[in-house]
Design an enzyme around this catalytic site. Structure first.
Site: not given
Length: 239
Positions: A135, A46
């Site tokens: 949206d 990570c």
């Protein structure tokens, strides 16, 4: 519960981040958004991923994309780990910040609610990526195992396709990149396709005789293109 599915609206969670308290809808605003999680701070795979995202932040900005990461650790750990991520990028960490915030989700409540932890992978620290449209609806999700680093260059490629197909009535073939041929939907009549794509539409001849593999130049690039080359024929036998 399946969590967030394609087409679902992202819940407007209020979250604590390294940049302060934010509500997700207000944070993303009218931009596209990427929400990506990682299992723990101070983990090697990570660290390389978040470093890569930091290096690519300018490319995401060009595409009107806002980034936010999520981890189960607390804010203090996030701030400390951020310095390691910056150092991985060969940048001076003192006085510097990552170009995106990290959410503190110590109880995994947000990740579980959104279905970001796959039923199989959740005990193996799976690492999902969510792409959210302006949206606030989910446009794409990908789950990686914790041992496989994510390719954020591929995420950029996917974003280019999502943004193009949101604007134009086209699809993108495998391995597509901006400027390459795009595909005309098979349900679009030929006269409508000719009017919509004046540069030209051409079909690949197929044994079935059906003209459903129809190509046209990238409507945002407007250069001529050639359809992808055919795959080599497979041998008919092993002899």
């Amino acid at each position: 519960m399946p969590g967030l599915l394609l087409g679902d609206e992202l819940p407007n969670f209020e979250v604590e981040t390294t940049a302060g308290t934010v509500k997700l809808h207000e944070y993303f605003g009218d931009s596209w958004g990427i929400l990506f999680s990682h299992p723990r701070d101070y983990t090697p795979v990570c660290t390389t991923e978040l470093g890569r995202v930091a290096r690519l932040s300018g490319e995401f900005s060009k595409r009107n994309v806002k980034l936010i990461a999520l981890s189960v650790d607390n804010l203090e750990d996030h701030h400390g780990w951020s310095k390691d991520i910056l150092a991985y990028n060969y940048e001076k960490s003192e006085g510097s910040e990552l170009p995106y915030p990290i959410i503190a989700d110590s109880k995994r409540e947000l990740a579980v609610t959104l279905g970001m932890l796959d039923p199989v992978e959740k005990d193996k620290d799976g690492m999902p990526v969510f792409i959210i449209g302006p949206d606030k609806k989910l446009k794409l999700s990908i789950l990686y195992p914790h041992t496989t680093g994510r390719s954020f260059d591929e995420i950029l490629r996917v974003l280019d396709s999502l943004q193009l197909t949101a604007q134009k009535r086209v699809a993108t073939p495998t391995e597509w990149k901006p400027g390459g041929c795009v595909m005309v939907p098979p349900n679009m009549p030929e006269d409508e396709a000719a009017a919509l794509f004046p540069i030209g539409v051409f079909s690949k001849e197929l044994p079935s005789g059906r003209k459903y593999l129809r190509y046209t130049p990238d409507p945002l690039d407007r250069k001529g293109c050639e359809p992808p080359p055919a795959e080599p024929e497979l041998p008919t036998s092993l002899s």
